[in-house]
Design a protein around this motif. Structure first.
Motif, PDB file in Angstrom:
ATOM      1  N   HIS A 105      27.236  44.037  30.323  1.00  0.00           N
ATOM      2  CA  HIS A 105      26.813  44.613  31.362  1.00  0.00           C
ATOM      3  C   HIS A 105      28.947  44.019  32.004  1.00  0.00           C
ATOM      4  O   HIS A 105      28.680  42.058  31.754  1.00  0.00           O
ATOM      5  CB  HIS A 105      26.169  43.648  32.234  1.00  0.00           C
ATOM      6  CG  HIS A 105      24.792  44.411  31.499  1.00  0.00           C
ATOM      7  ND1 HIS A 105      24.513  43.242  31.159  1.00  0.00           N
ATOM      8  CD2 HIS A 105      23.409  45.299  32.027  1.00  0.00           C
ATOM      9  CE1 HIS A 105      23.389  43.687  31.092  1.00  0.00           C
ATOM     10  NE2 HIS A 105      23.120  44.601  31.441  1.00  0.00           N
ATOM     11  N   LYS A 106      29.654  44.908  32.321  1.00  0.00           N
ATOM     12  CA  LYS A 106      31.062  44.485  33.166  1.00  0.00           C
ATOM     13  C   LYS A 106      31.381  44.832  34.421  1.00  0.00           C
ATOM     14  O   LYS A 106      30.414  45.791  35.012  1.00  0.00           O
ATOM     15  CB  LYS A 106      31.940  45.454  31.911  1.00  0.00           C
ATOM     16  CG  LYS A 106      31.859  45.138  29.971  1.00  0.00           C
ATOM     17  CD  LYS A 106      32.706  45.495  29.465  1.00  0.00           C
ATOM     18  CE  LYS A 106      32.109  45.617  28.142  1.00  0.00           C
ATOM     19  NZ  LYS A 106      33.222  46.820  27.479  1.00  0.00           N
ATOM     20  N   ASP A 107      32.102  44.417  34.853  1.00  0.00           N
ATOM     21  CA  ASP A 107      32.514  43.947  36.231  1.00  0.00           C
ATOM     22  C   ASP A 107      34.085  44.763  36.457  1.00  0.00           C
ATOM     23  O   ASP A 107      35.073  43.772  35.647  1.00  0.00           O
ATOM     24  CB  ASP A 107      32.166  43.241  37.436  1.00  0.00           C
ATOM     25  CG  ASP A 107      32.006  42.098  36.861  1.00  0.00           C
ATOM     26  OD1 ASP A 107      32.389  41.352  36.157  1.00  0.00           O
ATOM     27  OD2 ASP A 107      31.656  41.428  37.851  1.00  0.00           O
ATOM     28  N   PHE A 108      34.611  45.086  37.229  1.00  0.00           N
ATOM     29  CA  PHE A 108      36.128  45.308  37.358  1.00  0.00           C
ATOM     30  C   PHE A 108      36.793  44.288  39.178  1.00  0.00           C
ATOM     31  O   PHE A 108      35.818  44.052  40.089  1.00  0.00           O
ATOM     32  CB  PHE A 108      36.466  46.358  37.660  1.00  0.00           C
ATOM     33  CG  PHE A 108      37.810  46.552  38.439  1.00  0.00           C
ATOM     34  CD1 PHE A 108      38.776  46.789  38.300  1.00  0.00           C
ATOM     35  CD2 PHE A 108      38.348  47.051  40.088  1.00  0.00           C
ATOM     36  CE1 PHE A 108      40.088  47.294  37.900  1.00  0.00           C
ATOM     37  CE2 PHE A 108      39.077  46.888  40.336  1.00  0.00           C
ATOM     38  CZ  PHE A 108      40.051  47.587  39.322  1.00  0.00           C
ATOM     39  N   ILE A 109      37.607  43.370  39.032  1.00  0.00           N
ATOM     40  CA  ILE A 109      37.737  42.877  40.335  1.00  0.00           C
ATOM     41  C   ILE A 109      39.456  42.966  40.178  1.00  0.00           C
ATOM     42  O   ILE A 109      39.762  43.374  39.544  1.00  0.00           O
ATOM     43  CB  ILE A 109      37.720  41.041  40.135  1.00  0.00           C
ATOM     44  CG1 ILE A 109      38.388  40.333  39.370  1.00  0.00           C
ATOM     45  CG2 ILE A 109      36.394  40.834  40.339  1.00  0.00           C
ATOM     46  CD1 ILE A 109      38.522  39.225  39.282  1.00  0.00           C
ATOM     47  N   ALA A 110      39.852  43.349  41.825  1.00  0.00           N
ATOM     48  CA  ALA A 110      41.329  43.750  42.385  1.00  0.00           C
ATOM     49  C   ALA A 110      41.207  42.842  43.441  1.00  0.00           C
ATOM     50  O   ALA A 110      39.923  42.910  44.097  1.00  0.00           O
ATOM     51  CB  ALA A 110      41.391  44.553  41.960  1.00  0.00           C
ATOM     52  N   VAL A 111      42.744  42.433  43.670  1.00  0.00           N
ATOM     53  CA  VAL A 111      43.189  42.006  45.322  1.00  0.00           C
ATOM     54  C   VAL A 111      44.395  41.351  45.817  1.00  0.00           C
ATOM     55  O   VAL A 111      45.574  41.662  44.577  1.00  0.00           O
ATOM     56  CB  VAL A 111      42.046  40.488  45.047  1.00  0.00           C
ATOM     57  CG1 VAL A 111      43.153  39.429  44.260  1.00  0.00           C
ATOM     58  CG2 VAL A 111      42.010  39.416  46.255  1.00  0.00           C
ATOM     59  N   ASP A 112      44.331  41.517  47.053  1.00  0.00           N
ATOM     60  CA  ASP A 112      45.666  41.500  47.697  1.00  0.00           C
ATOM     61  C   ASP A 112      45.743  40.347  48.390  1.00  0.00           C
ATOM     62  O   ASP A 112      45.347  40.006  48.911  1.00  0.00           O
ATOM     63  CB  ASP A 112      46.023  42.810  48.271  1.00  0.00           C
ATOM     64  CG  ASP A 112      47.438  42.641  48.381  1.00  0.00           C
ATOM     65  OD1 ASP A 112      48.196  41.542  48.543  1.00  0.00           O
ATOM     66  OD2 ASP A 112      48.155  43.862  49.401  1.00  0.00           O
ATOM     67  N   TYR A 113      45.569  39.547  47.439  1.00  0.00           N
ATOM     68  CA  TYR A 113      45.276  38.107  47.203  1.00  0.00           C
ATOM     69  C   TYR A 113      45.580  37.331  48.794  1.00  0.00           C
ATOM     70  O   TYR A 113      45.484  36.277  49.437  1.00  0.00           O
ATOM     71  CB  TYR A 113      45.138  36.541  46.080  1.00  0.00           C
ATOM     72  CG  TYR A 113      46.636  37.058  45.235  1.00  0.00           C
ATOM     73  CD1 TYR A 113      47.642  35.724  46.294  1.00  0.00           C
ATOM     74  CD2 TYR A 113      46.756  37.312  44.574  1.00  0.00           C
ATOM     75  CE1 TYR A 113      48.428  35.387  44.989  1.00  0.00           C
ATOM     76  CE2 TYR A 113      48.420  37.375  44.114  1.00  0.00           C
ATOM     77  CZ  TYR A 113      48.923  36.306  44.216  1.00  0.00           C
ATOM     78  OH  TYR A 113      49.831  36.465  43.508  1.00  0.00           O
ATOM     79  N   HIS A 114      47.011  37.523  48.890  1.00  0.00           N
ATOM     80  CA  HIS A 114      48.160  36.479  50.289  1.00  0.00           C
ATOM     81  C   HIS A 114      47.725  37.512  51.253  1.00  0.00           C
ATOM     82  O   HIS A 114      47.286  39.218  51.192  1.00  0.00           O
ATOM     83  CB  HIS A 114      49.524  37.205  50.023  1.00  0.00           C
ATOM     84  CG  HIS A 114      50.103  36.119  48.304  1.00  0.00           C
ATOM     85  ND1 HIS A 114      50.685  34.881  48.458  1.00  0.00           N
ATOM     86  CD2 HIS A 114      51.196  36.437  47.584  1.00  0.00           C
ATOM     87  CE1 HIS A 114      51.273  34.612  47.406  1.00  0.00           C
ATOM     88  NE2 HIS A 114      51.682  35.913  46.767  1.00  0.00           N
ATOM     89  N   GLY A 115      47.696  36.513  51.833  1.00  0.00           N
ATOM     90  CA  GLY A 115      46.959  36.693  53.162  1.00  0.00           C
ATOM     91  C   GLY A 115      45.468  35.405  53.685  1.00  0.00           C
ATOM     92  O   GLY A 115      45.988  34.179  53.542  1.00  0.00           O
ATOM     93  N   LYS A 116      44.536  36.048  54.689  1.00  0.00           N
ATOM     94  CA  LYS A 116      43.681  35.253  54.775  1.00  0.00           C
ATOM     95  C   LYS A 116      42.786  34.511  54.692  1.00  0.00           C
ATOM     96  O   LYS A 116      41.493  33.836  54.620  1.00  0.00           O
ATOM     97  CB  LYS A 116      43.422  35.559  57.001  1.00  0.00           C
ATOM     98  CG  LYS A 116      45.026  35.748  57.193  1.00  0.00           C
ATOM     99  CD  LYS A 116      46.003  34.082  56.988  1.00  0.00           C
ATOM    100  CE  LYS A 116      47.205  34.472  57.766  1.00  0.00           C
ATOM    101  NZ  LYS A 116      48.322  33.561  58.120  1.00  0.00           N
ATOM    102  N   ALA A 117      42.365  35.437  53.279  1.00  0.00           N
ATOM    103  CA  ALA A 117      40.581  35.459  53.605  1.00  0.00           C
ATOM    104  C   ALA A 117      40.749  35.474  51.498  1.00  0.00           C
ATOM    105  O   ALA A 117      39.564  34.877  51.688  1.00  0.00           O
ATOM    106  CB  ALA A 117      40.150  37.142  53.339  1.00  0.00           C
ATOM    107  N   VAL A 118      41.230  35.050  51.164  1.00  0.00           N
ATOM    108  CA  VAL A 118      41.280  34.824  49.081  1.00  0.00           C
ATOM    109  C   VAL A 118      41.975  32.728  49.022  1.00  0.00           C
ATOM    110  O   VAL A 118      43.165  32.923  49.433  1.00  0.00           O
ATOM    111  CB  VAL A 118      41.984  36.198  48.811  1.00  0.00           C
ATOM    112  CG1 VAL A 118      42.024  35.411  47.358  1.00  0.00           C
ATOM    113  CG2 VAL A 118      40.927  36.995  48.429  1.00  0.00           C
TER     114      VAL A 118
END
Length: 322
Positions: A105-118
């Motif tokens: 079982h596999k998953d994908f993650i991506a993020v625009d991390y600069h900001g207030k949430a991560v």
């Protein structure tokens, strides 16, 4: 009453302790005062060069109970006033792609991390002031669509050092600092005395305002409008102490900014002038509880950003060991 994360409450009132406004001329003089350009090699590790094996051994000696406290916020895929670019997470394999055993079982993650949430680390390539990165490097010459050729997060590597939690609500009273409340040098000194800690050379400073608890109890708001954080007048003290890392449960800057025409002055001073990477948006509630239980606000801190050549930072899960 807890609000749904998608609700958009009115901006909270600014807290007390804002301090006087700072002109750009005054800010530029302060920038020159705390600047450490030309001090270290390699320059793009900045203040992380302060941390030697001796610092690591002293930090390791702080471990007593062996309690491990992770500090990353949950991966945030829900849009809200403090998450304009939600992270992605979806399944790419439900075990039905390849019939061979065992199934996977596999998953994908991506993020625009600069900001207030991560929860993330700002490397030295993340911030330029008046067109210059740390060490006086010209940003336009070193950063393009391919990434950063100076100050990339891959140059930093892992950091192991002494962490110091400045739990300001525990010192000043209340469950949190109201958004807009500025933290000044005298607040830091008072916190050191009250919590029996001393910020020293090569240390990582973690500033708890209680913003994560406030969000849990009252709902999200736009922290670009109002957030508790450091006033620029606190930075000479931190520069004098020789810190290697600055962090908090916000992004270290008080907002509204006290400096005219400059939205993130602490970012400019820490990263571009002092060469101090920043950790933003940590969940410091469990660490605060551990400090209250044990009476200890110094600990071994481990920060291991992703090895991203050319990256301006990285999502990260810092760990405190008590």
């Amino acid at each position: 009453m807890t609000k749904n994360p998608g609700d958009v409450p009115a901006p909270p009132p600014a807290g007390t302790g804002k301090g006087p406004a700072v002109s750009r001329q005054e800010f530029d003089a302060l920038f020159a005062t705390v600047r450490t350009w030309g001090r270290w090699a390699p320059a793009d590790r900045g203040a992380w060069n302060r941390v030697t094996p001796d610092h690591v051994r002293r930090a390791a000696a702080l471990v007593r109970s062996g309690t491990v406290v992770p500090m990353a916020r949950p991966w945030n895929t829900v849009p809200g006033p403090d998450n304009s670019k939600p992270a992605l997470h979806y399944m790419s394999d439900l075990g039905d792609v390849d019939p061979a055993e065992p199934s996977t079982h596999k998953d994908f993650i991506a993020v625009d991390y600069h900001g207030k949430a991560v929860s993330h680390l700002d490397a030295l390539s993340h911030v330029a002031y008046r067109g210059q990165l740390y060490d006086g490097r010209i940003a336009r010459e070193l950063i393009d669509a391919g990434g950063a050729r100076f100050g990339a997060v891959s140059a930093l590597g892992a950091l192991v050092t002494k962490g110091v939690l400045l739990d300001l609500p525990a010192v000043l009273g209340g469950k949190w600092l109201e958004p807009g409340r500025a933290v000044h040098a005298e607040d830091i000194v008072a916190a050191e005395k009250a919590l029996d800690v001393t910020i020293g050379d090569g240390d990582a400073v973690l500033l708890r305002s209680g913003s994560f608890r406030r969000r849990q109890e009252l709902g999200a708001w736009d922290p670009d409008t109002a957030s508790a954080g450091l006033h620029v007048d606190a930075m000479p003290l931190l520069a004098e102490r020789g810190i290697a890392l600055l962090s908090g449960d916000g992004d270290s800057d008080v907002r509204p900014s006290p400096v005219e025409g400059l939205h993130s002055p602490v970012h400019a001073l820490a990263v571009a002038a002092m060469g101090v990477p920043l950790l933003d948006n940590l969940d410091l509630e469990a660490l605060s509880a551990a400090g209250a239980e044990t009476g200890r606000y110094e600990f071994l801190l481990l920060v291991a950003p992703l090895n991203i050549p050319g990256g301006t930072g990285s999502p990260v899960n810092p760990v405190a060991v008590l």
